[in-house]
Design an enzyme around this catalytic site. Sequence first.
Site, short mmCIF file in Angstrom:
data_model
loop_
_atom_site.label_atom_id
_atom_site.label_comp_id
_atom_site.label_asym_id
_atom_site.label_seq_id
_atom_site.Cartn_x
_atom_site.Cartn_y
_atom_site.Cartn_z
N LYS A 182 0.45 3.57 -3.08
CA LYS A 182 -0.69 4.46 -3.28
C LYS A 182 -0.26 5.87 -3.68
O LYS A 182 0.75 6.37 -3.20
CB LYS A 182 -1.53 4.56 -2.00
N ASP A 235 -14.13 2.53 2.24
CA ASP A 235 -13.31 1.44 1.74
C ASP A 235 -13.93 0.71 0.56
O ASP A 235 -13.21 0.00 -0.17
CB ASP A 235 -13.05 0.45 2.88
N CYS A 273 0.81 -1.22 0.00
CA CYS A 273 0.00 0.00 0.00
C CYS A 273 0.84 1.27 0.00
O CYS A 273 0.31 2.37 -0.11
CB CYS A 273 -0.94 -0.01 1.20
N THR A 311 -17.40 9.93 0.66
CA THR A 311 -16.97 9.79 2.06
C THR A 311 -15.64 9.05 2.20
O THR A 311 -15.24 8.72 3.31
CB THR A 311 -18.05 9.06 2.88
N GLY A 343 -10.93 -13.51 -13.49
CA GLY A 343 -10.30 -12.21 -13.34
C GLY A 343 -9.82 -11.68 -14.67
O GLY A 343 -10.33 -12.05 -15.73
#
Length: 362
Positions: free
Chosen positions: A34, A65, A31, A62, A153
Amino acid sequence: MSPSATAHSDSIDPGPAEPIRLTTLSHGGGCGCKISPKILAEALRGVSTGFAHPDLLVGSATADDAAVLRLTDDLALVATTDFFMPIVDDPYDFGRIAATNAISDIYAMGATPVLALSIVGMPIDRLPLSVIRRILDGGASVCAEAGIALAGGHSIDAPEPIYGLAVMGTVHPDRLKSNATAREGDCLVLGKPLGIGILSAVLKKGLLDAAGYRRMLDLTTRLNRPGTTFAAWPEVHAMTDVTGFGLLGHLLEVCRASRTGARLHFADIPMIEQSVAFAREGHGPGAIERNWDSYGAEVTLAPDLPHWALRLLCDAQTSGGLLVACAPDAVEAVIARFRRDGFEEAAKIGELIDGAGGVTVS
């Protein structure tokens, strides 16, 4: 050797002669990849979100997640996607961490995950197929542990390894936990200790020992299952998971959406012991500085806070813990539930207060 034997041996992917360090094939990992909160906000400024669907309960406004769409009065669909570049060198472990992290967004909304699709980008000219299979196997093992279907996928040939999941879940609309539903006076409980990003940074430098790696792997592959349980608790008002923007960044998202302030007690925040030692030495991902540059103006720090504290508070967590906002009389029950599910480090770290979205750290 017979022609048939030769043809057969040529068709087999023998894998790498020496282990491939996945972290050397990408410019970042986990992460920590990001885009910084400040740059992301600027990039999204003025971007259309489409028409106002009457059943869209949670969209992008907002900073939650996951998105939530009401299907019936009793059922809502929760959808998210998360993917990143390698945070570790072992392909199987990379797949496990990436999948755990993606599924966490569903738990953070109070939902039950039900379906996942793989997102795959691999440099096929540099990675043997056997390594790619191990990444996918790692992700599949976590989906099996979570009890969800992994049903296909999409893949591309990419210059750096990328893996993650698109995940869908379900929740009763009345049990949804959003960033926008926290309340002034709520207590804040954190499920996992901080410092995962710092461990990943020192791993890439070759400084993390075997015990530190095991600790990191244990935390990043621990599913945030308590989120589904908390959906049924009316005393739990809001949840998010702490990932790439760090504890301060994700708490600020809750404060802005719920129109509150927050007060953190630094001494009460659980932290990985080795990460504290590395933070004191100045180690950590570059995302730490990017995060602080993005939201530091909204944070007030106590004058006696240790100089290394910001490295933990802004550390880009990968597959970090749930941050729960609950009524004060529910704190003990929330912590007990966390610990029952294996989150021994869960602790109350602060509270929400009257304010305009800022955070104070004492």
